[in-house]
Scaffold this motif. Structure first.
Motif, PDB file in Angstrom:
ATOM      1  N   SER A   1       0.843  -1.196   0.000  1.00 18.18           N
ATOM      2  CA  SER A   1       0.000   0.000   0.000  1.00 18.18           C
ATOM      3  C   SER A   1       0.877   1.245   0.000  1.00 18.18           C
ATOM      4  O   SER A   1       1.900   1.296   0.688  1.00 18.18           O
TER       5      SER A   1
ATOM      6  N   HIS B   1      -1.027  -8.633   6.477  1.00 15.65           N
ATOM      7  CA  HIS B   1      -2.213  -7.805   6.273  1.00 15.65           C
ATOM      8  C   HIS B   1      -2.424  -7.604   4.773  1.00 15.65           C
ATOM      9  O   HIS B   1      -1.642  -6.912   4.122  1.00 15.65           O
TER      10      HIS B   1
ATOM     11  N   ALA C   1       2.834  -1.731   5.421  1.00 16.76           N
ATOM     12  CA  ALA C   1       2.572  -2.972   6.157  1.00 16.76           C
ATOM     13  C   ALA C   1       1.360  -3.705   5.576  1.00 16.76           C
ATOM     14  O   ALA C   1       1.123  -4.865   5.890  1.00 16.76           O
TER      15      ALA C   1
ATOM     16  N   GLN D   1      -0.132   4.043   1.186  1.00 15.44           N
ATOM     17  CA  GLN D   1      -0.419   4.728   2.442  1.00 15.44           C
ATOM     18  C   GLN D   1       0.208   4.023   3.639  1.00 15.44           C
ATOM     19  O   GLN D   1       0.618   4.667   4.592  1.00 15.44           O
ATOM     20  N   ASP D   2       0.267   2.687   3.597  1.00 15.32           N
ATOM     21  CA  ASP D   2       0.800   1.903   4.708  1.00 15.32           C
ATOM     22  C   ASP D   2       1.502   0.669   4.163  1.00 15.32           C
ATOM     23  O   ASP D   2       0.845  -0.322   3.835  1.00 15.32           O
TER      24      ASP D   2
END
Length: 143
Positions: free
Chosen positions: A99, A139, A104, A101-102
Motif C-alpha cells: 500500500s 495484512h 505494512a 499509504q501503509d
C-alpha cells in the motif's frame, strides 16, 4: 526496497480452475494489450480499477513499457504482477503491491476480460487462498 523477506522465493505461478498464473512480462505484450483493451468497461467496473485502464487506451509500445516495469518490480521484489492465462491467451492480471499509504498492508487486485467474467470469483477465491498459504503477508487488502 523489497516488501518480502530476503529469503522468500516468490511463487512462479498458480494453477486454478480454468486459468493459470505466471509472472507478467514483455512476452505477453500483444495478448495482454488485446485482453485489457477489449474489456475496458468491465475492468473499470471491477473493484480497484476505477481509474485504469484509460478509456482512450494506449499504444502497444506504451503497454510494452508498462509490462517491462512490472517485470522490473518482480525482479526487484517491490511488487508482483501475474498474468492470468487460459492456455497461452492472456485473460487477466493479478497485482500484488505494498500500500502507498501503509507499506505494512499488501494491496491485491485482479481483473479478467469481459468474456471471462465468470472467472472473477474463482480467481479471487484461488488467489485469496494462495496469498494465505504461499506468501509471507500479514495484512492483505484484496479488492
Amino acid at each position: 526496497m523489497s516488501f518480502v523477506p530476503a529469503n522468500f522465493v516468490p511463487p512462479v505461478g498458480l494453477d486454478g480452475q480454468g486459468f493459470r498464473l505466471e509472472p507478467l512480462g514483455p512476452q505477453h505484450n500483444l495478448s495482454d494489450h488485446q485482453a485489457w483493451s477489449s474489456s475496458i468497461p468491465h475492468i473499470l467496473a471491477t473493484p480497484g480499477f476505477s481509474d485504469w485502464p484509460p478509456l482512450q487506451g494506449m499504444s502497444l509500445e506504451a503497454n510494452l513499457g508498462d509490462l517491462e516495469e512490472h517485470a522490473r518490480d518482480f525482479t526487484n521484489r517491490t511488487g508482483f504482477t501475474y498474468t492470468v492465462l487460459e492456455g497461452s491467451q492472456v485473460i487477466g492480471c493479478v497485482y500484488i503491491y505494498p500500500s502507498k499509504q501503509d507499506p505494512a498492508i499488501t494491496v491485491v487486485k485482479s481483473w479478467v476480460t469481459a468474456d471471462r467474467a465468470h472467472l472473477d470469483t474463482p480467481l479471487y477465491e484461488a488467489v485469496s487462498v494462495w496469498l494465505k498459504t504461499s506468501w509471507p503477508f500479514e495484512h492483505v487488502l484484496y479488492r
